[in-house]
Write a protein that holds these residues in place. Structure first.
Motif, short mmCIF file in Angstrom:
data_model
loop_
_atom_site.label_atom_id
_atom_site.label_comp_id
_atom_site.label_asym_id
_atom_site.label_seq_id
_atom_site.Cartn_x
_atom_site.Cartn_y
_atom_site.Cartn_z
N GLN A 67 0.82 -1.21 0.00
CA GLN A 67 0.00 0.00 0.00
C GLN A 67 0.85 1.27 0.00
OE1 GLN A 67 -2.75 0.22 3.28
NE2 GLN A 67 -3.42 2.30 2.79
N TYR A 68 1.95 1.24 0.75
CA TYR A 68 2.78 2.44 0.91
C TYR A 68 4.03 2.46 0.03
CZ TYR A 68 -0.09 3.77 4.92
OH TYR A 68 -1.13 4.15 5.73
N THR A 76 12.72 10.69 -2.65
CA THR A 76 11.98 11.18 -3.81
C THR A 76 12.87 11.26 -5.04
OG1 THR A 76 12.42 13.44 -3.08
CG2 THR A 76 10.32 12.46 -2.42
N GLU A 77 14.20 11.36 -4.80
CA GLU A 77 15.18 11.32 -5.86
C GLU A 77 16.35 10.47 -5.39
OE1 GLU A 77 16.34 15.25 -6.88
OE2 GLU A 77 14.33 15.91 -7.38
N ALA A 81 20.97 13.04 -0.17
CA ALA A 81 20.51 14.39 0.13
C ALA A 81 19.04 14.59 -0.25
CB ALA A 81 21.38 15.40 -0.61
N SER A 82 18.42 13.59 -0.86
CA SER A 82 17.04 13.72 -1.29
C SER A 82 16.09 13.78 -0.10
CB SER A 82 16.66 12.52 -2.17
OG SER A 82 17.49 12.46 -3.30
N GLU A 83 14.95 14.36 -0.31
CA GLU A 83 13.92 14.41 0.73
C GLU A 83 13.26 13.04 0.85
OE1 GLU A 83 11.12 17.47 0.05
OE2 GLU A 83 12.60 19.10 0.14
N ARG A 84 12.82 12.74 2.05
CA ARG A 84 12.12 11.49 2.29
C ARG A 84 10.63 11.66 2.05
NH1 ARG A 84 15.97 11.99 6.25
NH2 ARG A 84 17.53 10.31 6.35
N ASP A 85 10.04 10.70 1.35
CA ASP A 85 8.60 10.71 1.11
C ASP A 85 7.90 10.33 2.40
OD1 ASP A 85 5.96 10.08 0.44
OD2 ASP A 85 6.52 9.31 -1.53
N PRO A 86 7.11 11.22 3.01
CA PRO A 86 6.48 10.90 4.30
C PRO A 86 5.50 9.74 4.22
CG PRO A 86 5.62 12.96 3.40
CD PRO A 86 6.80 12.59 2.57
N GLY A 91 4.61 4.05 5.92
CA GLY A 91 4.50 2.63 5.57
C GLY A 91 5.62 1.80 6.17
N PHE A 92 6.81 2.35 6.21
CA PHE A 92 7.95 1.67 6.84
C PHE A 92 7.63 1.33 8.29
CE2 PHE A 92 11.95 1.79 9.21
CZ PHE A 92 12.82 1.06 8.43
#
Length: 300
Positions: A67-68, A76-77, A81-86, A91-92
Motif C-alpha cells: 500500500q505504501y 523522492t530522488e 541528500a534527497s527528501e524522504r517521502d512521508p 509505511g515503513f
C-alpha cells in the motif's frame, strides 16, 4: 561455539492466511511449533538439534508494504541528500510494527510448546541494504550465536531496513536465509511452505509435477530437472517460489549446504527439520515428499 544443525524458514503462507489482513493460521503455527519442540528437545528420535528459525510475513507486513510502496524506498530522488517521502516513511513504520506483531505470535506459540524462543529483529541487529541487495548483516552472528549458546531458539523475521541507495527496502526471509546460511554454516536448511515443494509449473495447474531433486552445477546451472516458479499472491513483494529456489541453489552451490523445500505440517516437514531425510535410504527417500536441492559433489 555452538554448532548450528539447521536453519528453518517458516513461510508466511504456511503460518498465516495470506488473503486476510494480519490473520494467523493458528492450527498450522501450533503444529509447526510442536515439530520444533520435538526436534529441539530430542523427542523426535534423535539428539536435540540446534535450530535457528526465520519466518516470513504472510498477511502481516505485505499489505502495508504494498500500500505504501515501501520496497521502492522513501527518497523522492536518488541520493542521500534527497527528501524522504512521508507516505513511504509511514509505511515503513506500519510494516515493521506488523511483522513484529507476527513475530510475537510465533514466539508465543513456541513458548507454549516448551521452546525457549527469543524473537530478534534484523533492523535492530543492524541489517542494511544497498539497491535492494544485502549490504550488511550488522551484529547478527554474535547475537544469534549468543542466544544459541545460552539455550534459546532465535526467531528472526522478514523486516524493513535502511537502504543506502533508496532510503529503505524490504529484507525478505529468503534474503535472511541466504546470508545466515553463509554466517552460521548449518548442516542443512529447510524451507517450510504451503506446497509440497518445487513443481515444473504452478502447482494448481493440471498436470503439475513435483521435482524431487535439483542438483546445482559449479556454474550455478541446474543439472537435474529445471523448474518454473509457482504463482504468488498479487501482494507478495518478496518473489514467491522463484526467490526461494534461487536462495536454495545459491546456498547449495556456494556453501555446499543441502536444502529442502517441503510442505509445512506434514510428516515430511518433520523428517526434513529433524534431519532424518538426509539419512534415508534411496527406497525411503522415494516415499518422502518434497524437493531436495544439493550441489554437485565432484570438483571442478
Amino acid at each position: 561455539m555452538t554448532e548450528v544443525d539447521c536453519i528453518v524458514k517458516l513461510g508466511g503462507a504456511a503460518i498465516t492466511h495470506k488473503d486476510k489482513l494480519e490473520t494467523v493460521n493458528r492450527e498450522s503455527l501450533e503444529e509447526l511449533a510442536g515439530v520444533v519442540s520435538r526436534v529441539t528437545n530430542g523427542s523426535a528420535g534423535d539428539r536435540p538439534k540446534s535450530i535457528v528459525l526465520i519466518h516470513g510475513a504472510g498477511s502481516f507486513g505485505h499489505f502495508q508494504a504494498k500500500q505504501y510502496g515501501v520496497s521502492k524506498g522513501w527518497y523522492t530522488e536518488r541520493g542521500a541528500a534527497s527528501e524522504r517521502d512521508p507516505h513511504v516513511c509511514t509505511g515503513f513504520a506500519l510494516t515493521r510494527a506488523s511483522v513484529a506483531k507476527l513475530n510475537a505470535f510465533v514466539c508465543e506459540a513456541l513458548l507454549a510448546k516448551g521452546v525457549r524462543a527469543c524473537g530478534v529483529s534484523p533492523f535492530s541487529m543492524g541489517w542494511e541494504m544497498n539497491a535492494k541487495q544485502v549490504a550488511s548483516d550488522g551484529d547478527s552472528a554474535r547475537v544469534i550465536r549468543g542466544l544459541l549458546e545460552t539455550g534459546f531458539v532465535p526467531v528472526v523475521h522478514g523486516d524493513c531496513v535502511y537502504d543506502y541507495a533508496q532510503g529503505c527496502a524490504i529484507l525478505s526471509g529468503d534474503d535472511l536465509m541466504l546470508r545466515l546460511a553463509s554466517l552460521l554454516r548449518p548442516k542443512y536448511c529447510v524451507f517450510c511452505t504451503d506446497v509440497a515443494g518445487v513443481f515444473d509449473r504452478p502447482p494448481h495447474e493440471a498436470g503439475a509435477q513435483l521435482i524431487r531433486e535439483i542438483v546445482v552445477g559449479n556454474g550455478g546451472e541446474r543439472e537435474q530437472m529445471s523448474a518454473r516458479a509457482s504463482a504468488g499472491m498479487a501482494h507478495d513483494v518478496t518473489g514467491g517460489m522463484a526467490a526461494k529456489l534461487k536462495a536454495c541453489e545459491r546456498i547449495a552451490q556456494h556453501h555446499h549446504i543441502p536444502v529442502c523445500i517441503v510442505e509445512a505440517n506434514t510428516g515430511h516437514a518433520e523428517d526434513a527439520i529433524s534431519g532424518k531425510v538426509w539419512g534415508m535410504s534411496v527406497s525411503h527417500r522415494v516415499q518422502w515428499t518434497g524437493t531436495v536441492v544439493t550441489a554437485r559433489s565432484d570438483p571442478e
